[in-house]
Design a protein around this motif. Sequence first.
Motif, PDB file in Angstrom:
ATOM      1  N   TYR A 217      -3.337 -22.291 -10.846  1.00  0.00           N
ATOM      2  CA  TYR A 217      -3.371 -20.940 -10.292  1.00  0.00           C
ATOM      3  C   TYR A 217      -4.804 -20.513  -9.966  1.00  0.00           C
ATOM      4  O   TYR A 217      -5.067 -19.927  -8.912  1.00  0.00           O
ATOM      5  CB  TYR A 217      -2.746 -19.946 -11.267  1.00  0.00           C
ATOM      6  CG  TYR A 217      -1.241 -19.956 -11.264  1.00  0.00           C
ATOM      7  CD1 TYR A 217      -0.531 -19.600 -10.133  1.00  0.00           C
ATOM      8  CD2 TYR A 217      -0.520 -20.328 -12.407  1.00  0.00           C
ATOM      9  CE1 TYR A 217       0.853 -19.598 -10.126  1.00  0.00           C
ATOM     10  CE2 TYR A 217       0.859 -20.338 -12.406  1.00  0.00           C
ATOM     11  CZ  TYR A 217       1.541 -19.970 -11.262  1.00  0.00           C
ATOM     12  OH  TYR A 217       2.918 -19.981 -11.250  1.00  0.00           O
ATOM     13  N   TRP A 218      -5.730 -20.808 -10.863  1.00  0.00           N
ATOM     14  CA  TRP A 218      -7.119 -20.415 -10.636  1.00  0.00           C
ATOM     15  C   TRP A 218      -7.877 -21.391  -9.753  1.00  0.00           C
ATOM     16  O   TRP A 218      -8.816 -21.010  -9.065  1.00  0.00           O
ATOM     17  CB  TRP A 218      -7.840 -20.242 -11.979  1.00  0.00           C
ATOM     18  CG  TRP A 218      -7.511 -18.945 -12.645  1.00  0.00           C
ATOM     19  CD1 TRP A 218      -6.777 -18.759 -13.778  1.00  0.00           C
ATOM     20  CD2 TRP A 218      -7.891 -17.640 -12.205  1.00  0.00           C
ATOM     21  NE1 TRP A 218      -6.663 -17.429 -14.062  1.00  0.00           N
ATOM     22  CE2 TRP A 218      -7.347 -16.715 -13.120  1.00  0.00           C
ATOM     23  CE3 TRP A 218      -8.634 -17.161 -11.121  1.00  0.00           C
ATOM     24  CZ2 TRP A 218      -7.526 -15.337 -12.993  1.00  0.00           C
ATOM     25  CZ3 TRP A 218      -8.815 -15.790 -10.990  1.00  0.00           C
ATOM     26  CH2 TRP A 218      -8.269 -14.898 -11.911  1.00  0.00           C
ATOM     27  N   PHE A 219      -7.474 -22.660  -9.793  1.00  0.00           N
ATOM     28  CA  PHE A 219      -8.171 -23.658  -8.981  1.00  0.00           C
ATOM     29  C   PHE A 219      -8.113 -23.291  -7.504  1.00  0.00           C
ATOM     30  O   PHE A 219      -9.109 -23.464  -6.778  1.00  0.00           O
ATOM     31  CB  PHE A 219      -7.545 -25.047  -9.193  1.00  0.00           C
ATOM     32  CG  PHE A 219      -8.232 -26.133  -8.407  1.00  0.00           C
ATOM     33  CD1 PHE A 219      -9.341 -26.778  -8.922  1.00  0.00           C
ATOM     34  CD2 PHE A 219      -7.775 -26.510  -7.145  1.00  0.00           C
ATOM     35  CE1 PHE A 219      -9.992 -27.777  -8.197  1.00  0.00           C
ATOM     36  CE2 PHE A 219      -8.410 -27.502  -6.410  1.00  0.00           C
ATOM     37  CZ  PHE A 219      -9.521 -28.138  -6.938  1.00  0.00           C
ATOM     38  N   TYR A 220      -6.987 -22.807  -7.038  1.00  0.00           N
ATOM     39  CA  TYR A 220      -6.810 -22.506  -5.613  1.00  0.00           C
ATOM     40  C   TYR A 220      -7.844 -21.502  -5.105  1.00  0.00           C
ATOM     41  O   TYR A 220      -8.613 -21.817  -4.179  1.00  0.00           O
ATOM     42  CB  TYR A 220      -5.381 -22.025  -5.365  1.00  0.00           C
ATOM     43  CG  TYR A 220      -5.066 -21.814  -3.907  1.00  0.00           C
ATOM     44  CD1 TYR A 220      -4.845 -22.899  -3.060  1.00  0.00           C
ATOM     45  CD2 TYR A 220      -4.967 -20.541  -3.372  1.00  0.00           C
ATOM     46  CE1 TYR A 220      -4.545 -22.715  -1.719  1.00  0.00           C
ATOM     47  CE2 TYR A 220      -4.668 -20.340  -2.034  1.00  0.00           C
ATOM     48  CZ  TYR A 220      -4.459 -21.433  -1.219  1.00  0.00           C
ATOM     49  OH  TYR A 220      -4.167 -21.237   0.116  1.00  0.00           O
ATOM     50  N   PRO A 221      -7.950 -20.298  -5.663  1.00  0.00           N
ATOM     51  CA  PRO A 221      -8.950 -19.370  -5.125  1.00  0.00           C
ATOM     52  C   PRO A 221     -10.389 -19.782  -5.412  1.00  0.00           C
ATOM     53  O   PRO A 221     -11.270 -19.582  -4.573  1.00  0.00           O
ATOM     54  CB  PRO A 221      -8.609 -18.043  -5.815  1.00  0.00           C
ATOM     55  CG  PRO A 221      -7.881 -18.420  -7.051  1.00  0.00           C
ATOM     56  CD  PRO A 221      -7.125 -19.663  -6.707  1.00  0.00           C
ATOM     57  N   VAL A 222     -10.629 -20.383  -6.585  1.00  0.00           N
ATOM     58  CA  VAL A 222     -12.006 -20.733  -6.951  1.00  0.00           C
ATOM     59  C   VAL A 222     -12.557 -21.821  -6.031  1.00  0.00           C
ATOM     60  O   VAL A 222     -13.699 -21.730  -5.555  1.00  0.00           O
ATOM     61  CB  VAL A 222     -12.077 -21.179  -8.434  1.00  0.00           C
ATOM     62  CG1 VAL A 222     -13.442 -21.783  -8.736  1.00  0.00           C
ATOM     63  CG2 VAL A 222     -11.806 -19.992  -9.348  1.00  0.00           C
ATOM     64  N   HIS A 223     -11.775 -22.863  -5.759  1.00  0.00           N
ATOM     65  CA  HIS A 223     -12.302 -23.939  -4.919  1.00  0.00           C
ATOM     66  C   HIS A 223     -12.511 -23.449  -3.481  1.00  0.00           C
ATOM     67  O   HIS A 223     -13.426 -23.903  -2.789  1.00  0.00           O
ATOM     68  CB  HIS A 223     -11.393 -25.168  -4.977  1.00  0.00           C
ATOM     69  CG  HIS A 223     -10.333 -25.248  -3.926  1.00  0.00           C
ATOM     70  ND1 HIS A 223      -9.148 -24.556  -4.019  1.00  0.00           N
ATOM     71  CD2 HIS A 223     -10.272 -25.939  -2.759  1.00  0.00           C
ATOM     72  CE1 HIS A 223      -8.404 -24.814  -2.949  1.00  0.00           C
ATOM     73  NE2 HIS A 223      -9.057 -25.647  -2.165  1.00  0.00           N
ATOM     74  N   LEU A 224     -11.693 -22.499  -3.033  1.00  0.00           N
ATOM     75  CA  LEU A 224     -11.887 -21.941  -1.696  1.00  0.00           C
ATOM     76  C   LEU A 224     -13.185 -21.144  -1.605  1.00  0.00           C
ATOM     77  O   LEU A 224     -13.904 -21.227  -0.603  1.00  0.00           O
ATOM     78  CB  LEU A 224     -10.691 -21.058  -1.315  1.00  0.00           C
ATOM     79  CG  LEU A 224      -9.385 -21.797  -1.008  1.00  0.00           C
ATOM     80  CD1 LEU A 224      -8.245 -20.795  -0.809  1.00  0.00           C
ATOM     81  CD2 LEU A 224      -9.536 -22.685   0.226  1.00  0.00           C
ATOM     82  N   VAL A 225     -13.493 -20.395  -2.646  1.00  0.00           N
ATOM     83  CA  VAL A 225     -14.755 -19.648  -2.667  1.00  0.00           C
ATOM     84  C   VAL A 225     -15.940 -20.603  -2.606  1.00  0.00           C
ATOM     85  O   VAL A 225     -16.894 -20.396  -1.839  1.00  0.00           O
ATOM     86  CB  VAL A 225     -14.842 -18.766  -3.929  1.00  0.00           C
ATOM     87  CG1 VAL A 225     -16.256 -18.194  -4.079  1.00  0.00           C
ATOM     88  CG2 VAL A 225     -13.838 -17.618  -3.848  1.00  0.00           C
ATOM     89  N   LEU A 226     -15.879 -21.671  -3.403  1.00  0.00           N
ATOM     90  CA  LEU A 226     -16.988 -22.631  -3.428  1.00  0.00           C
ATOM     91  C   LEU A 226     -17.145 -23.329  -2.076  1.00  0.00           C
ATOM     92  O   LEU A 226     -18.276 -23.506  -1.587  1.00  0.00           O
ATOM     93  CB  LEU A 226     -16.755 -23.664  -4.530  1.00  0.00           C
ATOM     94  CG  LEU A 226     -16.797 -23.120  -5.964  1.00  0.00           C
ATOM     95  CD1 LEU A 226     -16.454 -24.227  -6.962  1.00  0.00           C
ATOM     96  CD2 LEU A 226     -18.165 -22.529  -6.273  1.00  0.00           C
ATOM     97  N   LEU A 227     -16.039 -23.707  -1.459  1.00  0.00           N
ATOM     98  CA  LEU A 227     -16.112 -24.348  -0.145  1.00  0.00           C
ATOM     99  C   LEU A 227     -16.640 -23.385   0.909  1.00  0.00           C
ATOM    100  O   LEU A 227     -17.402 -23.780   1.801  1.00  0.00           O
ATOM    101  CB  LEU A 227     -14.736 -24.872   0.263  1.00  0.00           C
ATOM    102  CG  LEU A 227     -14.206 -26.066  -0.533  1.00  0.00           C
ATOM    103  CD1 LEU A 227     -12.772 -26.395  -0.110  1.00  0.00           C
ATOM    104  CD2 LEU A 227     -15.102 -27.287  -0.343  1.00  0.00           C
ATOM    105  N   GLY A 228     -16.251 -22.125   0.807  1.00  0.00           N
ATOM    106  CA  GLY A 228     -16.763 -21.125   1.735  1.00  0.00           C
ATOM    107  C   GLY A 228     -18.268 -20.941   1.600  1.00  0.00           C
ATOM    108  O   GLY A 228     -18.990 -20.813   2.594  1.00  0.00           O
TER     109      GLY A 228
END
Length: 239
Positions: A217-228
């Motif tokens: 659940y947390w991996f999805y938004p967190v990895h998107l922030v880092l990639l952004g």
Amino acid sequence: MYRDWKYGLSGSTLKIIAIITMLIDHTGATVVWALSRQPYITADPEMVRAVNHLYRLMRGVGRVAFPIFCFLLVEGFLHTHDVKKYAQRLFLFALISEIPFDFALKPRWFYPNKQNVYFTLLIGLLVLWGITVCSGQLVLQLLILVSGLLAASFLKTDYSYKGVFLIEVLYIFRFSRLYQCLGGAAAISWEMPAPAAFLPIYFYNGKRGISLKYFFYWFYPVHLVLLGIITQYVLPLFR
């Protein structure tokens, strides 16, 4: 519905496969795509070909993720003790993930023409819930299904109505793993090589494995922030 195999793939193993392939996909869609537009890459035709090939390869690998997440959603629905809490959790993380999704993949902080995949999974879950509550009422079940497909299309969720349809196909064929995999592969065949996801799914042994619920659940938004951040703030430093 389950295979009594001593070996095989647990639910957590499938989830790890989906997470890794999703990360590869999103890295290709953000970092590699942005890299292909950098002046020091575009100035070299050989580098352009290499980066474009890497991009296509990574996006292809990433097609495996979504069908696995849909399969795990159906499994979660069949075994949850509280569908309402399950739906609330998906809705919460759909809201949490929307800005990271837009930031990484659009890229802008607000992009109303595309919603993150949690919304697709949520709609699929609500349709499953609805048709279960209305068991035996075929017309009403069909109306619920059509409403879910239209909702995903109207909201422009990731994978749209096709994603919701895949979830329902996996639920319909839940009593046969072979038919479930064949039906799911056919339902997602419009996006190759996504049907390959049903190779590991076929070997699912019905066991939960290690608990990874909140990690995903947390991996999805967190990895998107880092990639952004990498795409928008780190790569430009090397121009």
